[in-house]
Scaffold this active site. Sequence first.
Site, PDB file in Angstrom:
ATOM      1  N   TYR A  18       0.861  -1.185   0.000  1.00 56.69           N
ATOM      2  CA  TYR A  18       0.000   0.000   0.000  1.00 56.69           C
ATOM      3  C   TYR A  18       0.893   1.229   0.000  1.00 56.69           C
ATOM      4  CZ  TYR A  18      -3.793   3.068   1.675  1.00 56.69           C
ATOM      5  OH  TYR A  18      -4.732   4.062   1.819  1.00 56.69           O
ATOM      6  N   TYR A 172     -11.947  -4.267   7.174  1.00 54.53           N
ATOM      7  CA  TYR A 172     -10.660  -3.926   7.794  1.00 54.53           C
ATOM      8  C   TYR A 172     -10.825  -2.847   8.852  1.00 54.53           C
ATOM      9  CZ  TYR A 172      -5.935  -2.139   8.376  1.00 54.53           C
ATOM     10  OH  TYR A 172      -4.752  -1.730   8.925  1.00 54.53           O
ATOM     11  N   HIS A 173     -11.451  -1.742   8.475  1.00 55.37           N
ATOM     12  CA  HIS A 173     -11.547  -0.613   9.390  1.00 55.37           C
ATOM     13  C   HIS A 173     -12.570  -0.847  10.490  1.00 55.37           C
ATOM     14  CE1 HIS A 173      -9.862   1.022   5.623  1.00 55.37           C
ATOM     15  NE2 HIS A 173      -9.054   1.621   6.459  1.00 55.37           N
ATOM     16  N   LYS A 540     -11.536  17.522  15.095  1.00 61.70           N
ATOM     17  CA  LYS A 540     -10.675  16.868  14.112  1.00 61.70           C
ATOM     18  C   LYS A 540     -10.547  17.805  12.903  1.00 61.70           C
ATOM     19  CE  LYS A 540     -10.234  12.671  13.162  1.00 61.70           C
ATOM     20  NZ  LYS A 540      -8.856  12.591  13.679  1.00 61.70           N
ATOM     21  N   ASP A 544      -9.128  14.367   7.742  1.00 60.45           N
ATOM     22  CA  ASP A 544      -8.772  13.131   8.445  1.00 60.45           C
ATOM     23  C   ASP A 544     -10.003  12.586   9.164  1.00 60.45           C
ATOM     24  OD1 ASP A 544      -7.665  11.101   9.980  1.00 60.45           O
ATOM     25  OD2 ASP A 544      -6.841  12.485  11.475  1.00 60.45           O
ATOM     26  N   HIS A 546     -10.204   9.449  10.658  1.00 55.92           N
ATOM     27  CA  HIS A 546      -9.924   8.394  11.635  1.00 55.92           C
ATOM     28  C   HIS A 546     -10.238   8.926  13.034  1.00 55.92           C
ATOM     29  CE1 HIS A 546      -7.666   6.747   8.224  1.00 55.92           C
ATOM     30  NE2 HIS A 546      -7.795   5.589   8.811  1.00 55.92           N
TER      31      HIS A 546
END
Length: 668
Positions: A18, A172-173, A540, A544, A546
């Site tokens: 990646y 995945y996340h 935030k 971004d 996350h």
Amino acid sequence: MSEFHLADRDRPWVMRTYAGHSSAAASNALYRRNLAKGQTGLSVAFDLPTQTGYDPDDELARGEVGRVGVPVSHLGDARALFDGIDLASANTSMTINATAMWLLALYVTVAQERGAPLAALAGTTQNDIVKEYLSRGTYIFPPGPSLRLTTDMIAWTVANCPKWNPVNICSYHLQEAGATPVQEVAFALSTAIAVLDAVRDSGQVPESRLGSVVERISFFVNAGVRFVEEMAKMRAFAALWDGITRERYGIADPKQRRFRYGVQVNSLGLTEAQPENNIQRIVLEMLGVTLSREARARALQLPAWNEALGLPRPWDQQWSLRMQQVLAYESDLLEYPDLFAGSHVVEGLVSSIVDGARAELDRVAELGGVVAAVESGYLKSALVAALAARRARLESGQDVVVGVNRFTETEPSPLTAAGAGSIEQVDPAVEAAAVDAVREWRAGRDEDAAKSTVDRLRADAASGANLMPATLECVRAGVTTGEWAGALREVFGEYRAPTGLSAASANVAEAGAALTAVRARVRDTAAALGAGRLRMLVGKPGPDGHSTGAGQIAVRARDAGFEVVYQGIRLTPAQIVAAAVAEDVDLVGLSVLSGSHLAAVPAVLDGLRDAGRPDLPVVVGGIIPGDDAAQLRRAGVARVFTPKDFALTGIVDELVTVVREANGLPVG
């Protein structure tokens, strides 16, 4: 020698890294080096502005251009990104969701310019928007229009690019956001059901070709360090997918029902403390998705040992590629049939996950399906609660992380002796160059042609037509990423996903005396300031998304007695400052995991000074190298927290200390 040995060797999985950063040209050079080293597929990382539909000169892109991936703003960037790479024979994975249709259109156009037939194009666009609402945060549009974009892409690729995987259902996340194996399987399969239902009900694909849709749906999963459980999870995934596609959709061909998945092993589980331990973690996680032949990954990408510190260098990525190659080519793993067939232990573990996932699938169905479960906040709340429980086990020592909460004594690591040289550094000039380049691109195109194609895109979006043809026209006319997304924003609107915090809480019994003591400090500090409660803004800045760490801090601060103002993701520094002033908070906490802290944080500090609140303390959390942390403290940041600060109650206690210091109260 076994009769199976050598005679029935499995083929190796596709090996990817990646990668992508700085610019299209720099990323292209990296891809070509990696391919020359034996990498067998590309995995493109896009920067956050590209993922969220902004051009480099947009306010929200500031500090983020080229940082966590490559910026791709228009057809010229796409040409440079894939320069010298034979797209007719390449296998390209693109981790892109909200703007997936746009990036596929760019890729297709470059391929056509080079004479590559559409039928030869092989690869994957992740294009799983549901998990973006739950974990990663790079969504743009509401769930309904987002699912329409996915449906349109699937219908177009089935007809035009039959070897392309137009959607990659991504659990995945979900694991990174706290999902248990049962939740990861169930929530991902609920998303797959929503996608297949939408395609079936759209009328764009004949019922006779639904099998072609099913066989082009792939999955992208997380493999954690509990590798036995992860292997069982993949077997459970495969069994459930086979049943769903056979029973719900009537797919008779077993090959079309095959569960096809790729893997990125767990990056979030890598540690800043004793980062050399990450090597063995990566190897164990790789084994979890390769040992079992019946549920073996068909594509695999490994993080680098230093991803908890920052952006990996080419050498770090090479090390991870070599791990895959040693396993595939030196070991005898691929020479045998499934090693776990007939194992009572594995069968029992798989059955347990299957049963739990079926119950969760039923619960989501009762709520009206995955979109309704997103909009109600159920899925996000479930993940936040699961992650809070995981963090509580880590803090109590029930879950051991070597070098973090046990065996912390260590020798200095030669791997990090170079300090900032241990990670890749993105030149700040990259952003300025990208801003100039996108403005030059706009100035050099046929403006009338660009406007005409954007007008058609808006009209098609409003009419319900398949959006892929209009998107391809936009690409060829020189429209930019931000313009394409902006036109759809006008029609579809933007979305603010539920944060999931209102229903989440720490287990007070497990938190114990430490949380009780912090509560007392919060209460006493509020009384000393003449306030009913201490108020904290969690912000935030930038694109971004996350928000997992920020959410956990917010939950623990609230449980300690803070009133937490958390407005979610994707805020400009000006919006954060305005909220801090309007809400009259006692503390501002900024979460920046993308590496843009040196741009985003000073902008907030400057804004507070301009607003007459230079006294308001600011703390920052993120993946922040030591030198950068020192620079932020010199700029006026009260505290900097990094992944090594895992004890949430201790962090909240330190936040109380910051408030007391800022107001001249005794710290003790």
